[in-house]
Scaffold this motif. Structure first.
Motif, mmCIF file in Angstrom:
data_model
loop_
_atom_site.group_PDB
_atom_site.id
_atom_site.type_symbol
_atom_site.label_atom_id
_atom_site.label_comp_id
_atom_site.label_asym_id
_atom_site.label_seq_id
_atom_site.Cartn_x
_atom_site.Cartn_y
_atom_site.Cartn_z
ATOM 1 N N ALA A 128 0.640 -0.970 -0.020
ATOM 2 C CA ALA A 128 0.177 0.458 -0.031
ATOM 3 C C ALA A 128 0.661 1.131 -0.065
ATOM 4 O O ALA A 128 0.609 2.781 -0.575
ATOM 5 N N MET A 129 1.786 1.075 0.867
ATOM 6 C CA MET A 129 3.209 2.340 0.450
ATOM 7 C C MET A 129 4.106 2.672 -0.700
ATOM 8 O O MET A 129 3.945 3.635 -0.830
ATOM 9 N N LEU A 130 3.581 1.818 -1.083
ATOM 10 C CA LEU A 130 4.207 1.310 -2.826
ATOM 11 C C LEU A 130 2.648 1.755 -3.438
ATOM 12 O O LEU A 130 4.031 2.640 -4.464
ATOM 13 N N VAL A 131 2.263 2.118 -3.384
ATOM 14 C CA VAL A 131 1.462 2.423 -4.247
ATOM 15 C C VAL A 131 1.245 4.015 -4.263
ATOM 16 O O VAL A 131 1.195 4.852 -4.615
ATOM 17 N N ALA A 132 1.033 4.278 -2.261
ATOM 18 C CA ALA A 132 0.797 5.425 -2.001
ATOM 19 C C ALA A 132 1.736 6.735 -2.838
ATOM 20 O O ALA A 132 1.700 7.726 -3.017
ATOM 21 N N ILE A 133 3.190 5.959 -3.048
ATOM 22 C CA ILE A 133 4.655 7.359 -3.650
ATOM 23 C C ILE A 133 4.313 6.907 -4.688
ATOM 24 O O ILE A 133 5.390 7.562 -5.696
ATOM 25 N N HIS A 134 3.623 6.201 -5.219
ATOM 26 C CA HIS A 134 3.850 5.674 -6.783
ATOM 27 C C HIS A 134 3.509 7.420 -7.969
ATOM 28 O O HIS A 134 2.445 7.933 -7.561
ATOM 29 N N PRO A 135 4.391 7.485 -8.806
ATOM 30 C CA PRO A 135 4.572 9.255 -9.328
ATOM 31 C C PRO A 135 3.486 9.245 -10.153
ATOM 32 O O PRO A 135 2.803 10.625 -9.700
ATOM 33 N N THR A 136 2.650 7.690 -10.384
ATOM 34 C CA THR A 136 0.889 8.770 -10.899
ATOM 35 C C THR A 136 0.217 9.008 -10.433
ATOM 36 O O THR A 136 -1.172 9.980 -10.688
ATOM 37 N N ASN A 137 0.263 8.749 -8.729
ATOM 38 C CA ASN A 137 -0.561 9.284 -8.186
ATOM 39 C C ASN A 137 -0.532 11.060 -7.800
ATOM 40 O O ASN A 137 -1.093 11.643 -7.748
ATOM 41 N N PHE A 138 0.717 11.155 -8.218
ATOM 42 C CA PHE A 138 1.050 12.400 -7.720
ATOM 43 C C PHE A 138 1.059 13.258 -9.438
ATOM 44 O O PHE A 138 0.319 14.480 -9.590
ATOM 45 N N ASN A 139 0.833 12.508 -10.758
ATOM 46 C CA ASN A 139 0.311 13.840 -12.204
ATOM 47 C C ASN A 139 -1.090 14.142 -12.005
ATOM 48 O O ASN A 139 -1.521 14.580 -12.058
ATOM 49 N N ILE A 140 -2.154 12.371 -11.327
ATOM 50 C CA ILE A 140 -3.407 12.783 -11.334
ATOM 51 C C ILE A 140 -3.576 13.512 -10.981
ATOM 52 O O ILE A 140 -5.089 13.983 -11.290
ATOM 53 N N SER A 141 -3.318 14.031 -9.873
ATOM 54 C CA SER A 141 -3.937 14.364 -8.668
ATOM 55 C C SER A 141 -3.688 15.549 -8.806
ATOM 56 O O SER A 141 -4.478 16.867 -8.321
ATOM 57 N N ASN A 142 -3.349 16.470 -9.781
ATOM 58 C CA ASN A 142 -3.204 17.674 -9.631
ATOM 59 C C ASN A 142 -4.042 17.705 -11.035
ATOM 60 O O ASN A 142 -4.367 19.732 -11.541
ATOM 61 N N TYR A 143 -5.142 16.802 -11.908
ATOM 62 C CA TYR A 143 -5.820 17.351 -12.943
ATOM 63 C C TYR A 143 -7.241 17.041 -12.021
ATOM 64 O O TYR A 143 -7.183 15.834 -11.583
ATOM 65 N N LEU A 144 -8.165 18.014 -12.906
ATOM 66 C CA LEU A 144 -9.509 17.262 -12.374
ATOM 67 C C LEU A 144 -9.648 16.395 -13.141
ATOM 68 O O LEU A 144 -10.511 16.365 -14.831
ATOM 69 N N MET A 145 -9.612 14.887 -13.274
ATOM 70 C CA MET A 145 -10.039 14.089 -14.298
ATOM 71 C C MET A 145 -10.605 12.893 -13.468
ATOM 72 O O MET A 145 -10.621 12.945 -12.110
ATOM 73 N N ALA A 146 -11.950 12.146 -14.511
ATOM 74 C CA ALA A 146 -12.208 11.103 -13.710
ATOM 75 C C ALA A 146 -11.225 9.934 -13.033
ATOM 76 O O ALA A 146 -11.725 8.756 -11.781
ATOM 77 N N GLU A 147 -10.337 9.603 -13.659
ATOM 78 C CA GLU A 147 -9.427 8.153 -13.563
ATOM 79 C C GLU A 147 -9.534 8.483 -11.702
ATOM 80 O O GLU A 147 -8.129 8.001 -10.874
ATOM 81 N N ASN A 148 -9.469 9.736 -11.098
ATOM 82 C CA ASN A 148 -8.964 9.901 -9.598
ATOM 83 C C ASN A 148 -9.668 9.015 -8.887
ATOM 84 O O ASN A 148 -9.704 8.523 -7.889
ATOM 85 N N ILE A 149 -10.844 9.039 -9.187
ATOM 86 C CA ILE A 149 -12.085 7.580 -8.217
ATOM 87 C C ILE A 149 -11.985 6.682 -9.244
ATOM 88 O O ILE A 149 -12.075 5.665 -8.669
ATOM 89 N N TYR A 150 -11.941 6.294 -10.597
ATOM 90 C CA TYR A 150 -11.740 5.601 -11.222
ATOM 91 C C TYR A 150 -10.997 4.428 -10.727
ATOM 92 O O TYR A 150 -11.627 3.282 -11.109
ATOM 93 N N TYR A 151 -10.202 4.226 -10.667
ATOM 94 C CA TYR A 151 -8.848 3.832 -10.556
ATOM 95 C C TYR A 151 -9.094 2.689 -8.907
ATOM 96 O O TYR A 151 -9.301 1.982 -8.229
ATOM 97 N N THR A 152 -9.884 4.283 -8.242
ATOM 98 C CA THR A 152 -10.130 2.809 -6.394
ATOM 99 C C THR A 152 -11.879 1.892 -7.307
ATOM 100 O O THR A 152 -11.356 1.045 -6.007
ATOM 101 N N LEU A 153 -12.637 2.256 -7.215
ATOM 102 C CA LEU A 153 -14.143 1.956 -7.529
ATOM 103 C C LEU A 153 -13.079 0.780 -8.880
ATOM 104 O O LEU A 153 -13.828 -0.885 -7.823
ATOM 105 N N PHE A 154 -12.324 0.420 -9.686
ATOM 106 C CA PHE A 154 -12.327 -0.153 -10.677
ATOM 107 C C PHE A 154 -11.318 -1.592 -8.930
ATOM 108 O O PHE A 154 -11.730 -2.428 -8.720
ATOM 109 N N LEU A 155 -10.341 -1.137 -7.997
ATOM 110 C CA LEU A 155 -9.712 -2.098 -7.962
ATOM 111 C C LEU A 155 -10.812 -2.583 -6.430
ATOM 112 O O LEU A 155 -10.927 -3.781 -6.420
ATOM 113 N N PHE A 156 -11.401 -1.551 -6.188
ATOM 114 C CA PHE A 156 -12.628 -2.088 -5.228
ATOM 115 C C PHE A 156 -13.102 -3.527 -5.712
ATOM 116 O O PHE A 156 -13.938 -3.774 -5.165
ATOM 117 N N SER A 157 -14.315 -2.617 -7.011
ATOM 118 C CA SER A 157 -14.476 -3.946 -7.943
ATOM 119 C C SER A 157 -13.700 -5.248 -7.684
ATOM 120 O O SER A 157 -14.660 -6.516 -7.794
#
Length: 124
Positions: free
Chosen positions: A33-62
């Motif tokens: 979980a910590m490795l995923v938290a510090i993954h560079p993609t998470n830092f890039n995606i959080s800067n922009y208003l995109m659906a991917e911010n919640i999509y990846y979380t919902l996909f993994l919960f599924s």
């Protein structure tokens, strides 16, 4: 708005930890979980208003509840699988890939069940 995006994109560590906990021990699940938290993609995606911010979380919960449904097959897991799959599809239409994955998993489960019954009948 950036705070909301950062919060939504950081929620991905919850399903990752839960999935890892099913497969690994507690210590390695936290590391994963910590490795995923510090993954560079998470830092890039959080800067922009995109659906991917919640999509990846919902996909993994599924995927997590698909695994739990396979393992336990309770009504609760099946309902949560349906809920998170629906939310994933509503977030991005590419979420329909989950329907294919769930369909294939269901076919595999039926094949495995029928295969065991046939094997038992042939032996006895």
């Amino acid at each position: 708005m950036k705070i909301l995006n950062a919060f939504l994109s950081s929620l991905i560590i919850i399903p990752v930890f839960l999935l890892a906990k099913e497969i690994l021990d507690q210590k390695n699940s936290i590391i994963t979980a910590m490795l995923v938290a510090i993954h560079p993609t998470n830092f890039n995606i959080s800067n922009y208003l995109m659906a991917e911010n919640i999509y990846y979380t919902l996909f993994l919960f599924s995927i997590y509840y698909l695994y739990k449904s396979f393992k336990d097959n309770t009504v609760k897991n099946n309902l949560l699988l349906g809920l998170f799959t629906s939310l994933t599809i509503l977030t991005k239409t590419i979420g329909f890939s989950l329907v294919v994955i769930i369909g294939l998993a269901t076919l595999y489960r039926l094949y495995k069940k029928d295969h065991k019954q046939i094997k038992t009948k042939l032996i006895s």
